[in-house]
Scaffold this motif. Structure first.
Motif, PDB file in Angstrom:
ATOM      1  N   TYR A  83       8.065  13.045  -7.438  1.00 38.77           N
ATOM      2  CA  TYR A  83       7.791  12.801  -9.201  1.00 38.77           C
ATOM      3  C   TYR A  83       6.034  13.394  -8.732  1.00 38.77           C
ATOM      4  CZ  TYR A  83      11.661  11.396 -11.731  1.00 38.77           C
ATOM      5  OH  TYR A  83      12.774  11.983 -11.504  1.00 38.77           O
ATOM      6  N   SER A  84       6.255  14.452  -9.551  1.00 35.44           N
ATOM      7  CA  SER A  84       4.492  14.508  -8.517  1.00 35.44           C
ATOM      8  C   SER A  84       3.747  15.080 -10.071  1.00 35.44           C
ATOM      9  CB  SER A  84       4.431  16.559  -7.976  1.00 35.44           C
ATOM     10  OG  SER A  84       3.186  16.666  -7.584  1.00 35.44           O
ATOM     11  N   ALA A  85       2.844  14.561 -10.518  1.00 33.41           N
ATOM     12  CA  ALA A  85       2.419  14.256 -11.886  1.00 33.41           C
ATOM     13  C   ALA A  85       0.839  13.186 -11.922  1.00 33.41           C
ATOM     14  CB  ALA A  85       3.015  12.879 -12.589  1.00 33.41           C
ATOM     15  N   HIS A  86       0.731  12.319 -12.974  1.00 33.96           N
ATOM     16  CA  HIS A  86      -0.887  12.446 -13.353  1.00 33.96           C
ATOM     17  C   HIS A  86      -1.386  10.758 -13.014  1.00 33.96           C
ATOM     18  CE1 HIS A  86      -1.448  16.866 -14.902  1.00 33.96           C
ATOM     19  NE2 HIS A  86      -0.308  16.432 -14.847  1.00 33.96           N
ATOM     20  N   ASP A  87      -2.495  10.437 -13.083  1.00 36.07           N
ATOM     21  CA  ASP A  87      -3.411   9.322 -12.963  1.00 36.07           C
ATOM     22  C   ASP A  87      -2.739   8.630 -13.881  1.00 36.07           C
ATOM     23  OD1 ASP A  87      -4.764  10.874 -14.802  1.00 36.07           O
ATOM     24  OD2 ASP A  87      -6.791   9.761 -14.042  1.00 36.07           O
ATOM     25  N   THR A  88      -2.601   9.141 -15.434  1.00 38.29           N
ATOM     26  CA  THR A  88      -2.061   8.516 -16.589  1.00 38.29           C
ATOM     27  C   THR A  88       0.048   8.302 -16.477  1.00 38.29           C
ATOM     28  OG1 THR A  88      -1.980  11.404 -17.399  1.00 38.29           O
ATOM     29  CG2 THR A  88      -3.155   9.319 -18.147  1.00 38.29           C
ATOM     30  N   THR A  89       0.471   8.798 -15.576  1.00 39.93           N
ATOM     31  CA  THR A  89       1.635   8.782 -15.842  1.00 39.93           C
ATOM     32  C   THR A  89       1.901   7.400 -14.738  1.00 39.93           C
ATOM     33  OG1 THR A  89       1.749  11.122 -15.200  1.00 39.93           O
ATOM     34  CG2 THR A  89       3.790  10.034 -14.746  1.00 39.93           C
ATOM     35  N   LEU A  90       0.809   7.337 -13.517  1.00 41.18           N
ATOM     36  CA  LEU A  90       0.919   6.230 -13.253  1.00 41.18           C
ATOM     37  C   LEU A  90       1.133   4.638 -13.887  1.00 41.18           C
ATOM     38  CD1 LEU A  90      -0.760   7.060  -9.706  1.00 41.18           C
ATOM     39  CD2 LEU A  90       2.039   6.204 -10.516  1.00 41.18           C
ATOM     40  N   VAL A  91      -0.834   5.269 -15.054  1.00 40.20           N
ATOM     41  CA  VAL A  91      -0.390   3.918 -15.882  1.00 40.20           C
ATOM     42  C   VAL A  91       0.165   3.768 -17.128  1.00 40.20           C
ATOM     43  CG1 VAL A  91      -2.320   3.088 -17.016  1.00 40.20           C
ATOM     44  CG2 VAL A  91      -2.977   4.264 -15.643  1.00 40.20           C
ATOM     45  N   ALA A  92       0.718   4.836 -17.430  1.00 37.87           N
ATOM     46  CA  ALA A  92       2.280   4.585 -18.380  1.00 37.87           C
ATOM     47  C   ALA A  92       2.804   3.974 -17.471  1.00 37.87           C
ATOM     48  CB  ALA A  92       2.395   6.181 -18.915  1.00 37.87           C
ATOM     49  N   LEU A  93       3.582   4.433 -16.811  1.00 38.38           N
ATOM     50  CA  LEU A  93       4.446   3.732 -15.536  1.00 38.38           C
ATOM     51  C   LEU A  93       4.799   1.947 -15.492  1.00 38.38           C
ATOM     52  CD1 LEU A  93       7.173   4.117 -14.616  1.00 38.38           C
ATOM     53  CD2 LEU A  93       6.363   4.183 -12.848  1.00 38.38           C
ATOM     54  N   GLN A  94       3.748   1.975 -14.475  1.00 41.31           N
ATOM     55  CA  GLN A  94       3.209   0.460 -14.621  1.00 41.31           C
ATOM     56  C   GLN A  94       2.821  -0.133 -16.064  1.00 41.31           C
ATOM     57  OE1 GLN A  94       0.135   0.613 -11.783  1.00 41.31           O
ATOM     58  NE2 GLN A  94       1.113   1.228  -9.946  1.00 41.31           N
ATOM     59  N   MET A  95       2.158   0.238 -16.435  1.00 40.66           N
ATOM     60  CA  MET A  95       2.524  -0.507 -17.659  1.00 40.66           C
ATOM     61  C   MET A  95       3.783  -0.987 -18.765  1.00 40.66           C
ATOM     62  SD  MET A  95      -0.696  -1.496 -19.646  1.00 40.66           S
ATOM     63  CE  MET A  95      -2.216  -1.113 -19.580  1.00 40.66           C
ATOM     64  N   ALA A  96       4.581  -0.256 -18.346  1.00 40.76           N
ATOM     65  CA  ALA A  96       5.823  -0.289 -18.475  1.00 40.76           C
ATOM     66  C   ALA A  96       6.525  -2.026 -17.561  1.00 40.76           C
ATOM     67  CB  ALA A  96       6.846   0.597 -18.706  1.00 40.76           C
ATOM     68  N   LEU A  97       5.747  -1.391 -16.368  1.00 40.31           N
ATOM     69  CA  LEU A  97       6.313  -2.947 -15.405  1.00 40.31           C
ATOM     70  C   LEU A  97       5.469  -4.219 -16.231  1.00 40.31           C
ATOM     71  CD1 LEU A  97       7.318  -0.218 -12.809  1.00 40.31           C
ATOM     72  CD2 LEU A  97       9.212  -1.147 -13.915  1.00 40.31           C
TER      73      LEU A  97
END
Length: 353
Positions: A215-229
């Motif tokens: 998946y090629s996305a955004h910094d907010t995508t990473l933050v949302a994912l890592q917050m969930a983890l």
């Protein structure tokens, strides 16, 4: 599986029929999806160019070390997987409003009020807040990266403070207040999608040709994912960073998941360990660790009312219904109270006779 942030390299959009066979063979092994944004589409193509240089029959021109690989996307208005925060989501918006009234947010604003006003005066932006400060830092950071001269008021100390506030602003999106519920509404959607793909790959391992899902996305995508983890380190992901999930089949036939985060090009990605499990985490344990026994994803339904609000709403509706009943009974009573056979007869004709 990785999530890539932006890299500014532009791929060719021309199709070459002479290399479709090579691209077709790769399409059985990899699937790439990007948000419908120029820079993320370009990042996807740049990453693929580095990961899959042509070999053998895939080389259609000895002077071009590149082969076309499909990148899938959907219109931005239909994106419900990779672009965060996901909107519209009334419950999430309610949680954000509650976050603005939290002690952490209020205190952070008070501590930096004079600095925020200084930035507003220097930039001409009227409403500079902890939520919008990222745009100021991001612009200055890009100018700095391209060796442009920064305004005289932007000292190293100012840049440091802007970065700290920008990091806080990113954390505000998915944390600070009621992080778990925010995660279920936001990053939990992507995380559950990844879980389903890993589970599917494990169940179909003997017949699974797909080797990479990217998946090629955004910094907010990473933050949302890592917050969930629950592995977010409160620092914005830099350009070209990626979060990797690796699925392994052990000697006993069971599957495990390892996670890594690459945020520096000159260093190996560092391992991530989800709370409640070791780095090499069995697939079922990896899922249980972040789900914590709850149904993880939540639909973005209309606002969830509190019990008190529910009682107030029921009381108001009950009062209106009671008034309507009283009004109806009053009308019926007055109709029935008139004498039988009584009719009002106009004498208008007699007066003119």
């Amino acid at each position: 599986m990785f999530l890539s942030k932006c890299v500014v390299l532009c791929p060719s959009s021309t199709a070459y029929s002479s290399v479709t066979n090579g691209a077709l063979s790769l399409s059985w092994q990899i699937f790439v999806r990007s948000t419908d944004c120029d820079r993320t589409l370009m990042s996807a193509e740049a990453n693929l160019a580095g990961l899959y240089p042509p070999e053998g029959q895939q080389i259609f021109n000895p002077n071009i070390s590149w082969q076309p690989i499909p990148v899938h996307t959907v219109p931005e208005s239909e994106e419900r997987l990779l672009k965060f925060p996901l909107t519209p989501c009334p419950r999430y918006e309610q949680l954000q409003n509650e976050t603005r009234h939290s002690a952490d947010y209020i205190n952070k604003t008070k501590e930096n009020w004079q600095f925020l006003q200084m930035v507003a005066n220097e930039t001409g932006i009227r409403d500079v807040s902890l939520e919008s400060i990222w745009s100021v830092y991001d612009t200055l950071f890009c100018e700095q990266a391209h060796k442009m001269d920064l305004p005289v008021w932007v000292t190293p100390d100012v840049m440091t403070q802007l970065k700290q506030l920008k990091d806080f602003g990113f954390e505000f999106l998915f944390g600070i207040h009621n992080r778990v519920e925010k995660a279920r509404l936001q990053g939990g959607v992507l995380l559950d999608h990844i879980r389903k793909n890993l589970t599917k790959a494990a169940n179909l391992s003997a017949h699974q040709n797909l080797k990479l899902l990217a998946y090629s996305a955004h910094d907010t995508t990473l933050v949302a994912l890592q917050m969930a983890l629950d592995v977010y380190n409160k620092i914005q992901a830099p350009y070209a960073s990626c979060h990797l999930f690796e699925l392994y089949q052990e000697d006993d036939g069971n599957f495990s998941v390892e996670m890594f985060f690459r945020n520096e090009s000159g260093k190996e990605p560092f391992p991530l360990t989800i709370p409640g499990c070791q780095h090499k985490c069995p697939l079922p344990g990896w899922t249980r660790a972040w789900q914590k026994g709850k149904a993880w994803t939540m639909p973005c339904l209309p606002l969830v009312f509190s019990l008190a609000e529910l009682f107030v709403g029921l009381a108001v509706c009950g009062s209106i219904l009671l008034l309507l009943i009283i009004l109806l009974l009053t009308v019926l009573f007055r109709i029935q109270s008139q004498p039988p056979g009584y009719r009002h007869v106009s004498n208008e004709g007699e007066e003119h006779a």
